[in-house]
Design an enzyme around this catalytic site. Structure first.
Site, PDB file in Angstrom:
ATOM      1  N   THR A 162       0.870  -1.198   0.000  1.00 41.70           N
ATOM      2  CA  THR A 162       0.000   0.000   0.000  1.00 41.70           C
ATOM      3  C   THR A 162       0.904   1.245   0.000  1.00 41.70           C
ATOM      4  O   THR A 162       1.389   1.638  -1.048  1.00 41.70           O
ATOM      5  CB  THR A 162      -0.977   0.012   1.199  1.00 41.70           C
ATOM      6  OG1 THR A 162      -0.249  -0.147   2.408  1.00 41.70           O
ATOM      7  CG2 THR A 162      -2.000  -1.095   1.068  1.00 41.70           C
ATOM      8  N   LYS A 188       4.143  -7.129   3.696  1.00 43.61           N
ATOM      9  CA  LYS A 188       3.869  -5.719   3.430  1.00 43.61           C
ATOM     10  C   LYS A 188       3.500  -5.069   4.750  1.00 43.61           C
ATOM     11  O   LYS A 188       3.055  -5.740   5.687  1.00 43.61           O
ATOM     12  CB  LYS A 188       2.758  -5.550   2.396  1.00 43.61           C
ATOM     13  CG  LYS A 188       1.376  -5.961   2.821  1.00 43.61           C
ATOM     14  CD  LYS A 188       0.573  -4.999   3.621  1.00 43.61           C
ATOM     15  CE  LYS A 188       0.607  -3.614   3.020  1.00 43.61           C
ATOM     16  NZ  LYS A 188      -0.235  -2.688   3.885  1.00 43.61           N
ATOM     17  N   THR A 199       0.912  -9.531  12.187  1.00 42.19           N
ATOM     18  CA  THR A 199       1.330  -8.272  11.585  1.00 42.19           C
ATOM     19  C   THR A 199       0.438  -7.954  10.409  1.00 42.19           C
ATOM     20  O   THR A 199      -0.528  -8.658  10.162  1.00 42.19           O
ATOM     21  CB  THR A 199       2.784  -8.337  11.106  1.00 42.19           C
ATOM     22  OG1 THR A 199       3.138  -7.044  10.621  1.00 42.19           O
ATOM     23  CG2 THR A 199       2.947  -9.344   9.982  1.00 42.19           C
ATOM     24  N   GLU A 285       5.778   4.264   7.457  1.00 39.55           N
ATOM     25  CA  GLU A 285       5.346   5.467   6.743  1.00 39.55           C
ATOM     26  C   GLU A 285       6.208   6.672   7.099  1.00 39.55           C
ATOM     27  O   GLU A 285       6.304   7.048   8.269  1.00 39.55           O
ATOM     28  CB  GLU A 285       3.874   5.745   7.039  1.00 39.55           C
ATOM     29  CG  GLU A 285       2.983   4.771   6.297  1.00 39.55           C
ATOM     30  CD  GLU A 285       1.493   4.951   6.593  1.00 39.55           C
ATOM     31  OE1 GLU A 285       0.699   4.482   5.776  1.00 39.55           O
ATOM     32  OE2 GLU A 285       1.161   5.543   7.623  1.00 39.55           O
ATOM     33  N   ASN A 407      -0.328  10.595   6.251  1.00 36.91           N
ATOM     34  CA  ASN A 407      -1.546  10.228   6.965  1.00 36.91           C
ATOM     35  C   ASN A 407      -2.573  11.342   7.083  1.00 36.91           C
ATOM     36  O   ASN A 407      -3.708  11.110   7.472  1.00 36.91           O
ATOM     37  CB  ASN A 407      -1.191   9.659   8.338  1.00 36.91           C
ATOM     38  CG  ASN A 407      -0.642   8.270   8.184  1.00 36.91           C
ATOM     39  OD1 ASN A 407      -1.330   7.392   7.668  1.00 36.91           O
ATOM     40  ND2 ASN A 407       0.607   8.078   8.561  1.00 36.91           N
ATOM     41  N   THR A 412      -8.502  10.940   1.298  1.00 34.40           N
ATOM     42  CA  THR A 412      -9.143  11.873   0.382  1.00 34.40           C
ATOM     43  C   THR A 412      -8.284  12.133  -0.846  1.00 34.40           C
ATOM     44  O   THR A 412      -7.123  11.796  -0.880  1.00 34.40           O
ATOM     45  CB  THR A 412      -9.444  13.195   1.101  1.00 34.40           C
ATOM     46  OG1 THR A 412      -8.296  13.588   1.843  1.00 34.40           O
ATOM     47  CG2 THR A 412     -10.603  13.024   2.029  1.00 34.40           C
TER      48      THR A 412
END
Lengths: 412, 412
Positions: A162, A188, A199, A285, A407, A412
């Protein structure tokens, strides 16, 4: 990833989830992601593979979890796992369950196997129903793409990502009773990473002969010291799943606790899970570096694990690492709030090789050297509590502007 | 802060910690902070004030905590509290304790009171010893600056700040047995905010007549539903402290559980603590808005509190609020991982007035309206679990680029 031959297993450079005998994999873009990256993939075994799974403990669980638990629970074997990214199929109600069952049943029909021999997994946005027309087109095309090649394995690894930046895969080989056994894994995970008993998505293939019960026991044991010891943001996903499939085609005598090579297999499996877990933490991230927290001298291993996870999860520690600031005060504050037995007067803290605290007293250190070390791509934090023999390692990453950027604008 | 007269107490606009009879306050810059902001302040009571404290549960506690607990424990009364910012005097060993005692004893001597009638508090960087020459110069000058004026109270409020952007203060009045009683409070806190039984620094003054034991009981009760329900970053400080001092000069009959106005006083005290707690959350490091999570329909209030704190602490929820993204998927994921009894099929989620989830099923909503609401300076998240009668409110803030900027560069 780097070669390690000092152990009972050998890391296979260029190895992948299709290196163990009996496995094919593949992936393609069916249209669930807005980008052109692959978003549908599968691993298929030519024989029924002994299977075991570990799943999220989040009480809100996505539809594919229910379906996969049913499949793995049915006979303890799997022929295939089908995975989509771009949509988590979570909080999607009756429609979501119907879609997850349809993914399983339709893919099973295409492979000519029974439905309960197929597992399904999803990752992506929560609360939107799957575009099943796109999934169906993809499923129809997927069997022709399956192969036992590194390229096909890469296609699978890409299809499960992702917000991840890199694919995560590893393969090792070891001798079991004179036969060569392979264990490989793909995973992932980048956000909503604070696994609790499992996980994000992890897939382990092996050609070892091993029953589903000992496989499940070893998988849980490996998870506890690897996937359960990483955190990116403290959020446990609704879709966490780690699946292992063993084809048995290596031809070894079936592994059980009594087998002389059982411990060697267990250690190789832990290594595979550890490489994947660390790769997820490093690819957290927005992360710019991997952070490794090593706690020793705790009352017990469980206590060391709790303390290590508290330190690795601290937003203040993570921000300081991003800023290359040797702010050990935040480390000791996190140790103190972990709720575990410590002596506040006997704590040592080391950042890399730089001693910053001894017996809870600040040690003057070379700030330039600390800055240089903290600017590297891996930061080790060592905590010695001097109250026992317990130890643990946890992995995480720094907290950066990019974490917020990613994040603040994900849905959106 | 806004006037509220619908309750048994009245908010006094322009009131401060020196509004209750008997209290003076003051603050000045002695040189502990690099900026010119005040960094040393005191509240002094002209009579021995009944005193109560709540302290951090972090096992690593700063030196002033030890000294203050000793002072408050000695006789249950205080004449003064001396506070410095810019240095937490934590993890500073024997030197730190010596410095904290010297602050207490020297300030007591200047006021002509006994040492155990003085409390001390510190906030700022961990692990550096205090520049006591600067503190001493400041202490010598401070008594002349003490006054019962709003300006002097402001000086104190400024002197206790670190990364805070705004001063935090509130004052209410209520009738107790025909006498007018005031309760006022001042607080600081912006980072390392995840109070556990206490908060960063909070000071409550009142002219009510009340013993130290009922005062301690009411302070703990108020803390549980106010300061303990806020989080900025999940990190519990080593220096958290909330002190209350009651001068008794309002002349009311001493408050105890049997007093007819005991409940009114308790409710006014909770209001004072709630205003300060929300002000800390809104002024969280880097925050652009206050987030309020209201949980109802939980099995118990304790369960509702745990769930509310999990949602308010989620980095993913906090980032989504910063990005004005109505990402309810992250809210339900946080609810599910809180470890509390829920039914995953009966959850309602509302963001402001916008219903996004009913009975765990997504509800189509007006994205434009949601965006407009989320861009406001206060965001309410309502969760109804439909499994019981428990309810709770928690407060926090969004996670922003500025949080990372502030904390990546705090110490150096």
């Amino acid at each position: 990833m780097a070669s390690r031959t000092d152990l009972a297993y050998t890391v296979i450079d260029g190895g992948s989830i299709t290196t163990p005998k009996g496995f094919k994999a593949g992936g393609l873009h069916c249209g669930l992601k807005k980008t052109t990256r692959h978003d549908l993939g599968a691993i298929v075994c030519e024989v029924p593979a002994a299977a075991a799974g570990v799943y999220t403990l989040n009480q809100v669980q996505a539809a594919p979890l229910k379906v996969t638990k049913e499949s793995v629970g049915e006979a303890g074997t799997l022929r295939a796992v089908l995975v989509n990214s771009g949509n988590a199929n979570a909080c999607t109600g009756a429609q979501g369950e119907e879609d997850a069952y349809r993914m399983r049943d339709d893919f099973a029909a295409q492979l000519g196997v029974t439905p309960h021999q197929v597992a399904v997994a999803s990752t992506g946005v929560i609360g939107e129903t799957l575009k099943m027309d796109r999934v169906s087109s993809g499923m129809a095309e997927l069997p022709a793409r399956l192969a036992a090649t590194p390229d096909a394995a890469d296609d699978f690894c890409q299809a499960i990502l992702t917000t991840d930046l890199v694919e995560k895969s590893v393969c090792v080989a070891l001798p079991i009773g004179g036969k060569t056994v392979h264990i490989a894994g793909a995973a992932k995970g980048s956000g909503m990473i604070h696994p609790n008993m499992a996980t994000m998505l992890g897939f382990v293939t092996t050609d070892a002969a091993i029953g589903s019960e000992p496989l499940a026991a070893l998988l849980r044991q490996a998870t506890d010291v690897t996937f359960n010891m990483i955190t990116v943001d403290g959020d446990t996903s609704t879709n966490d799943m780690l699946l292992a499939m063993a084809s048995g085609l290596a031809g070894n005598e079936a592994l059980s606790e009594a087998h002389p090579d059982y411990a060697a297999f267990a250690s190789a499996l832990i290594y595979v899970c550890e490489v994947l877990a660390k790769a997820i933490a490093r690819d957290g991230e927005g992360a710019t570096k991997l952070v490794e927290v090593k706690v020793r001298g705790a009352r017990s291993d469980a206590s060391a694990r709790a303390i290590a996870k508290t330190v690795i999860g601290s937003s203040l520690v993570k921000s300081a690492v991003f800023g290359a600031d040797a702010n050990w005060g935040r480390i000791i504050a996190a140790v103190g709030r972990a709720g575990e037995p410590i002596d506040p007067e006997t704590i040592d803290i080391r950042i890399g090789a730089i001693v910053t605290l001894e017996q809870s007293r600040p040690v003057a250190f070379d700030e330039e050297a600390a800055l240089a070390y903290l600017k590297g791509d891996t930061v080790e934090i060592h905590v010695d509590l001097h109250v026992g023999e317990g130890e643990a390692v946890a992995w995480g990453c720094d907290l950066t502007y990019d974490y917020v950027r990613i994040n603040a604008a994900y849905r959106t």
